[in-house]
Design an enzyme around this catalytic site. Structure first.
Site, PDB file in Angstrom:
ATOM      1  N   PHE A 361       0.882  -1.337  -0.029  1.00 54.53           N
ATOM      2  CA  PHE A 361      -0.133  -0.046  -0.098  1.00 54.53           C
ATOM      3  C   PHE A 361       0.965   1.260   0.125  1.00 54.53           C
ATOM      4  CE2 PHE A 361      -2.639  -3.188   2.162  1.00 54.53           C
ATOM      5  CZ  PHE A 361      -3.999  -3.094   1.465  1.00 54.53           C
ATOM      6  N   ASP A 362       0.428   2.211  -0.784  1.00 53.25           N
ATOM      7  CA  ASP A 362       1.148   3.359  -0.767  1.00 53.25           C
ATOM      8  C   ASP A 362       0.428   4.127   0.605  1.00 53.25           C
ATOM      9  OD1 ASP A 362       2.034   6.091  -1.411  1.00 53.25           O
ATOM     10  OD2 ASP A 362      -0.036   6.507  -1.976  1.00 53.25           O
ATOM     11  N   LYS A 363       1.440   5.005   1.245  1.00 55.53           N
ATOM     12  CA  LYS A 363       0.404   5.450   2.459  1.00 55.53           C
ATOM     13  C   LYS A 363      -0.207   6.614   2.056  1.00 55.53           C
ATOM     14  CE  LYS A 363       2.979   8.608   5.086  1.00 55.53           C
ATOM     15  NZ  LYS A 363       2.031   9.942   5.039  1.00 55.53           N
ATOM     16  N   THR A 364       0.077   7.755   1.739  1.00 59.24           N
ATOM     17  CA  THR A 364      -0.566   9.049   1.411  1.00 59.24           C
ATOM     18  C   THR A 364      -1.756   8.926   0.313  1.00 59.24           C
ATOM     19  OG1 THR A 364       1.200  10.479   2.042  1.00 59.24           O
ATOM     20  CG2 THR A 364      -0.572  11.406   1.089  1.00 59.24           C
ATOM     21  N   SER A 695       4.690   9.506  -1.765  1.00 58.86           N
ATOM     22  CA  SER A 695       3.997   9.205  -0.804  1.00 58.86           C
ATOM     23  C   SER A 695       3.543   7.619  -1.105  1.00 58.86           C
ATOM     24  CB  SER A 695       2.866  10.043  -0.760  1.00 58.86           C
ATOM     25  OG  SER A 695       2.209  10.167  -2.167  1.00 58.86           O
TER      26      SER A 695
END
Length: 695
Positions: A361-364, A695
């Site tokens: 998963f990307d965070k932002t 991000s």
């Protein structure tokens, strides 16, 4: 673009793509159901002829024969047409095999058996086409969502025009409870809009006009979701006016329909396997049938019996059910996903989703809201907080990065309405930060790692101490320097999505073994967010190229999906087994780069999508077992004496069974119903119803 314009390319491609060349989408003089009517007429003539032959006394032989010939005519018309077309294209397929078998039966005088073969084959394919049509119509229904006309302001008047005549920049008036005819942004009025037809969101979304129409017109891709609208969605109780940003042929809805249509022709791994299997299996069947023609030489039986057995084997071994087993399931799965606002681009990503070992998963914007807020403003000695914020705002106003927007928004609230200098000459340092000119001095704003590298002077001791302190709290940091003097550090924190923890729990329940968050933020910041959403693995300090390397390492251990926004994460998504884009509605980049696009900005669509994929894989396996099992039974059975009639009945029955089994996917619901995305409503029109910090 009309629904016919959108649907036509798909229908043409589908005749050969999804059905593997085994479908009979025939209309005729009696309309779209002509083949069904002809098949029933064939059955009627066959039944009457059989009754006359067996039950009526004194009937001349030509009576039943005439009825059998009529049954041949009605039952074989479409088969002859299809076989001729296949032979003209140098293809030797199931239709040709059936025709040869029927002709062989006639040559032996077995008119009843031949008529029965053609009747069952024709009715089987007619019903198969009807069943497959249901799955196609579920997709084509998307194209019907956009209205055919729009009310447009032209020369001071509101006129009704076909949507094809809309131009970019037109002002369209949308009345309460109407469907929107175009993509655009609101310039007048407030309302709530049901976006389920495009995004699958279960609740209407509040909408308001853009603050600056000229700015929105100049940069439509930067219009916020609160003002952005899509064709095919349903207006609520408020009258609104929208300015169109795309032609009708380029709307998000039109692109979704086109891409789903193209997805139907993209073959899955299982389908490619069955294609290779058929290329080997069909010649073997033909060779076996040829050998059986000469069984009378070895076995004490007349040539008639050997010929009949050979024809029966041709029928029994024809891999029709095998050919339709996978594409019917893929078609139904893609259609069901599209109804829920999930775009899956073909059989390969649909199957791969169901066998994932890990998800990154990307965070932002993925696990978090993507709307960071300022939590700390820490000036270094000799600098006022107001000067630090004023400098940062002046530069970040030139950027559209989420962190820049947060600094401008929250910084202005802290600073108040004071006059600010205007910065110029913004330059982005990918993955690190930006520079600009302000008052004759160079301004540097970015992550702490930008300083002390690539010719940029290192941070002073005081700024370094502030960085260390804030990092221990898991903050995302932006250091501000003016000329050669450090001004201070701004700490920001992103907010985890409300649905993140429950979504990850649901994914674990589905059997996803490993989930990792990857981010360009500092490791401490990444771990802080990971702990809040329930992840045990968080990889921080990753530049864009580092994310690609991380996905490569993960892929070495098995199939990996990458979930991101489809823009900054495009390289990593392309490297993963399956790239999944969040909030793809209206984003051309996300729609083009992702294998799977979640049209709404809703993380809870992910368990639904993976659950649907796993169900699809299960149904594909069931279909393969049925189709191969029937062939494995029928081939030896016909060699040992099973007649053409029972062989055709079992053969066509298995074909229908796999299609009906696949159609069950159209009714798929997530076992945790509260996470099931909303389906496309069927209401009629007018009815209520700077890439700096990776991000």
């Amino acid at each position: 673009m009309t629904s016919e314009d959108i649907a036509r390319p798909k229908s043409e491609a589908h005749a050969e793509g999804a059905g593997g060349g085994h479908e009979h989408g025939h209309g005729g003089v009696l309309g779209p159901n002509t083949e069904v009517i002809f098949a029933l007429a064939s059955g009627g003539a066959l039944s009457l002829g059989f009754a006359l032959e067996k039950l009526a006394a004194g009937v001349p032989d030509w009576g039943p024969l005439a009825l059998y010939l009529i049954a041949y005519g009605f039952g074989g018309l479409f088969t002859v047409r299809e076989a001729f077309e296949n032979l003209r294209q140098k293809r030797f397929e199931i239709d040709t095999l059936m025709l040869v078998a029927a002709a062989g039966a006639a040559a032996l005088g077995a008119w009843a058996e031949g008529a029965l073969l053609l009747f069952l084959f024709s009715i089987g394919h007619a019903l198969e086409n009807y069943a497959m049509g249901r799955a196609r119509r579920a997709i084509e229904a998307l194209a019907e969502l956009a209205p055919r006309t729009a009310h447009v302001r032209r020369d001071g008047q509101v006129v009704e025009l076909p949507v094809e005549d809309l131009r970019v920049g037109d002002t369209v008036v949308v009345r309460p409870n109407e469907r929107l005819p175009a993509d655009g942004f609101i310039v007048e009025g407030t309302t709530s809009i049901n976006q389920a037809p495009v995004t699958g969101e279960s609740m209407p979304v509040d909408k308001q006009p853009v603050a600056d129409a000229a700015a929105a017109r100049a940069r439509p891709a930067q219009v916020g979701p609160a003002s952005l609208v899509f064709a095919g969605t349903i207006n609520g109780a408020g009258a609104i006016e929208i300015e169109t940003t795309r032609k009708s042929s380029d709307t998000t809805l039109a692109k979704v329909v086109r891409m789903v249509s193209e997805a139907e022709t993209q073959k899955s791994p299982t389908q490619r396997f069955t294609d290779r299997f058929e290329r080997i299996f069909v010649p073997l069947v033909l060779a076996l049938a040829f050998v059986l023609l000469f069984a009378w030489v070895v076995v004490d039986e007349p040539f008639r019996d050997s010929f009949y057995r050979s024809m029966a084997v041709l029928v029994a071994a024809s891999p029709c059910a095998l050919a339709i087993a996978t594409p019917s399931a893929v078609l139904s799965g893609v259609a069901r996903a599209a109804r829920a606002g999930v775009l899956i681009k073909g059989g390969a990503p649909l199957e791969n989703l169901g066998s994932l070992n890990a998800i990154a998963f990307d965070k932002t914007g993925t696990l978090t809201e993507g709307r960071p807020r300022i939590t700390e403003v820490v000036p270094v000695r000799g600098t006022r907080e107001a000067d630090l914020l004023a400098t940062a705002i002046a530069v970040e106003r030139l950027s559209d990065h989420p962190l820049a927007e947060a600094i401008v928004r929250d910084g202005a609230e802290r600073l108040g309405d004071t006059g600010l200098e205007a910065a110029t000459d913004l330059k982005s340092l990918t993955g690190k930060g930006v520079t600009a000119e302000l008052g004759g001095e160079t301004i540097w704003i970015g992550k702490p790692e930008m300083f002390g590298a690539d010719g940029v002077a290192a941070l002073g001791d005081e700024a370094t101490a502030v960085v260390v302190q804030l990092r221990l709290q898991g903050r995302t940091l932006m250091v501000v320097r003016r000329g050669a003097r450090d001004l201070g550090v701004i700490g920001l924190l992103d907010t985890p999505r409300a649905a993140a923890r429950t979504t990850l729990t649901a994914l674990r329940a589905l059997g996803v073994q490993r989930m990792i968050m990857i981010s360009g933020d500092h490791q401490k910041a990444a771990q802080a967010i990971a702990g809040q959403v329930g992840l045990t693995e968080a990889w921080g300090d990753l530049m864009p190229e580092d994310k690609v390397d991380a996905i490569k390492r993960l892929r070495a251990d098995g199939k990996i999906a990458m979930v991101g926004d489809g823009v900054n994460d495009a390289p990593a998504m392309a490297t993963a087994t399956v790239g999944i884009a969040m909030g793809a509605a209206g984003s051309d980049v996300a729609l083009e780069t992702a294998d799977v696009a979640l049209m709404s900005d809703d993380l809870s669509q992910l368990p639904f999508t993976i659950g649907l994929s796993r169900r699809t894989r299960g149904i594909i396996r069931q279909n393969l077992y049925v189709s191969l099992g029937v062939v494995a039974f029928l081939v030896p059975a016909t060699i040992l004496g099973l007649g053409i009639g029972p062989a055709v009945a079992l053969h066509e029955g298995s074909t229908l069974l796999v299609v009906i089994n696949a159609l069950r996917l159209l009714g798929y619901r997530d076992p945790a119903g509260d996470r099931t995305p909303n389906e496309i409503p069927v209401a009629r029109q007018g009815a209520p119803a700077d890439s700096r910090i990776p991000s």
